[in-house]
Design an enzyme around this catalytic site. Sequence first.
Site, PDB file in Angstrom:
ATOM      1  N   ARG A  69      -5.804  12.144  92.499  1.00  0.00           N
ATOM      2  CA  ARG A  69      -4.353  12.391  92.418  1.00  0.00           C
ATOM      3  C   ARG A  69      -3.929  12.855  91.029  1.00  0.00           C
ATOM      4  O   ARG A  69      -2.743  12.880  90.735  1.00  0.00           O
ATOM      5  CB  ARG A  69      -3.538  11.155  92.825  1.00  0.00           C
ATOM      6  CG  ARG A  69      -3.819  10.686  94.241  1.00  0.00           C
ATOM      7  CD  ARG A  69      -3.584  11.751  95.248  1.00  0.00           C
ATOM      8  NE  ARG A  69      -3.701  11.274  96.618  1.00  0.00           N
ATOM      9  CZ  ARG A  69      -3.924  12.079  97.659  1.00  0.00           C
ATOM     10  NH1 ARG A  69      -4.065  13.385  97.480  1.00  0.00           N
ATOM     11  NH2 ARG A  69      -3.997  11.582  98.867  1.00  0.00           N
ATOM     12  N   ASN A 283      -7.398  13.150 108.823  1.00  0.00           N
ATOM     13  CA  ASN A 283      -7.749  14.550 108.995  1.00  0.00           C
ATOM     14  C   ASN A 283      -9.198  14.739 108.557  1.00  0.00           C
ATOM     15  O   ASN A 283      -9.487  14.549 107.387  1.00  0.00           O
ATOM     16  CB  ASN A 283      -6.813  15.419 108.138  1.00  0.00           C
ATOM     17  CG  ASN A 283      -7.123  16.891 108.267  1.00  0.00           C
ATOM     18  OD1 ASN A 283      -7.827  17.307 109.181  1.00  0.00           O
ATOM     19  ND2 ASN A 283      -6.618  17.685 107.344  1.00  0.00           N
ATOM     20  N   ASP A 310     -14.110  10.204 101.464  1.00  0.00           N
ATOM     21  CA  ASP A 310     -12.885  10.985 101.654  1.00  0.00           C
ATOM     22  C   ASP A 310     -11.679  10.162 101.182  1.00  0.00           C
ATOM     23  O   ASP A 310     -10.669  10.041 101.875  1.00  0.00           O
ATOM     24  CB  ASP A 310     -12.711  11.417 103.111  1.00  0.00           C
ATOM     25  CG  ASP A 310     -11.655  12.509 103.233  1.00  0.00           C
ATOM     26  OD1 ASP A 310     -11.490  13.262 102.266  1.00  0.00           O
ATOM     27  OD2 ASP A 310     -10.976  12.594 104.270  1.00  0.00           O
TER      28      ASP A 310
END
Lengths: 434, 325
Positions: A69, A283, A310
């Site tokens: 991030r 996803n 992930d």
Amino acid sequence: MKNPNSTQILGGRLIDPANGIDRVTDIFIKHGKIAAIGEPPEEFTPQRTIDASNQIVCPGLVDLSARMREPGQEHIATIASETALAARSGITTLCCPPDTDPVIDTPAVVTLLLRRAKRSARARLLPIGAMTQQLAGEYLSEMVALKRAGCVAMSNGYAPLANTLVERRALEYAATFDIMAILRPEDRHLRNNGYAHEGPVSARLGLPAIPEAAESVAVARDLALAEHTGCRIHFHLLSSGTAARMIEQAQQQRLKVSANVAAHQLHLTEMDIEDFDSNCHLNPPLRSLADRDALRSAVARGVIGAICSDHQPLEADAKEAPFPSTATGMSGLQTLLPLTLRLVDEGVLSLSEAIARVTCGPADILGLPYGRLQPGSSADICIFDPRAHWVLEAENMPSSGRNTPFIGWEFQGQVTHTLFEGRPVFQPDHSTHA
Amino acid sequence: MSKPNIQLDSQGRLKHFLTIDGLNRKMLTEILDTAESFTGVSERVVKKVPLLRGKTICNLFFENSTRTRTTFEVAAKRLSADVLNLNVSTSSTKKGETLLDTLRNLEAMHVDMFVIRHSDSGAAHFFATHAAPHISVINAGDGQHAHPTQAMLDMFTIRRHKQEFTGLRVAIVGDILHSRVARSQILALNTLGTSEVRVIAPRTLLPADLRTLGVHVFHDLEEGIRDVDVVIMLRLQKERMTGALLPSEHEYFQLYGLTEKRLKAAKPDAIVMHPGPINRGVEMDSQVADGPRSVILQQVSFGIAVRMAVMSIAMGTQAQGAAAR
């Protein structure tokens, strides 16, 4: 002593799949590298000793996909916070996808990331460059400059290339300079703003669905282009059995293709989104039990050579909405090793195979010298207690990224020490001594 | 390990009404029976019963709807509740407020029940999960997921005409893929013991694995409605006509439009239903819509009694008998 130059790890069961080692032995570390295994090197004076008896010692984990991030969303997480979490989780190498803000499409962003990672110094951060400028799928990025700046591969992140011609050009260009392309196989049109696997659960819950064909159609296209361009392609985050079978066939035809899967895809299925659990909004979506089993089988046979976290930390609000309006992704660093070890308990993998899929497997895919312990290699080491039971609880998670469907799950196997380049970056206070 | 049903309280009574899924035949029958006791209220001079006097019900509509909101409002007022109508799509969420913020603010106004309509599947579940323990949530339609009160008023209409569900064949025609109404109808019909539930549509308008919901799939209208007792036509939104789902209104009507001639394949006493509003000349022709077998307007008036029943049951009051006071 904070940063001793020499450390010995005594009496642990060393499992290093890359070198075919599984035995109780000692490891000697000097100046951040493995100095010897078994017998101490001459004139070795340990400044630190770690008693690893009854514990497993393995290479530090290599994670092919973890979002920090940073830059751009430091209010959610930072390189410092996520590398600290990685250290607690036995992970010493993290590959960072290019969808930061700004996107990793210039050498300046790569330099920024590497500098900040070096400052945190708890894990190795390896950026993955953007394949196209701004990930927009129109113009190629300066792949060679990105590689020279430190990117280990190129990818278009979660924005699969819709234009097949652009993809062909990108792969041709990457192949020219022996750059690996990491592709998340998905046909955007078939995805059609779906939120869940197209199957009985999405039919009942009325969730716009993503067919398995969204992945297999893209894999077919990407494989055709891999053959045409000669580019090394790594398929990122497989979710379907069909895709795994197609990749296996391509590997048998000696195409240079590899694949990874997220650890949660090997344990959860579409059934887990019942009651609209937004932590299972992922996803690619959680697919059928048959897909999960096929993925497990592909991991066991080595068709899928790497299991990744992930990792996608999100702020709490991102999951506090009706399912379709929530962000996709889960915080995965803490569960990468335990979910992989669980596959051993469930008879899917041997312990050595499980460790291989999170150490040398991912390292070999990228051609990295990590994920192995041999004299001269970086002393990135994970030590875990294979018998320790623990429960993942929200209160014990760091404030960034509590978005996981595994809260309340009981796991076996707990990291006790992590060493990065020979330095302890996670350890219990009482069990180490100089 | 199965999770507890969020719709039920600790005694297994209906607290929220979010979906038909997970409710048993006895519960659905109780709703129908309770609704039966409310049908007379609308015909009285004073169209009110005091069951929910002092309670505040908030109609929270994130999606435009006139018909459903009005029937919920009428139902609440006939139960003597105070009603707030909030069209949220044009207010707070536009200013950036999260759904949870909206919920907390409304809770602070001491609301007892939320009636929610939202474009996201699962929105009513989200509200029920996060609402304060004393609050009931009624789903007035969430995304493509569920519209359970609509399904129950359809069941009520069917029971009025056919008395029993066992032995019935029911066909649902049209856009099943996007229909929250159809999903709830299928679950309700199967729970109530309907012999055969059929769905009739081209494959572009059917979700995958629909058979797992317990339906027989047909692509031919005349074959699908042969010998059925009930034909439920679904609304087809105009925008679906010109996309890649269907070639044209004309072709859809040619293949799936209900006409008097086609209706002859059904049983002679078959009834025709539609949740409204009807696209005449698309889903059915006017002769059928206004014909003797159409019960479409009855559905609307029964909707009030059914919603009164659901509200009163969810609020934990004993409606039966009280309605006659």
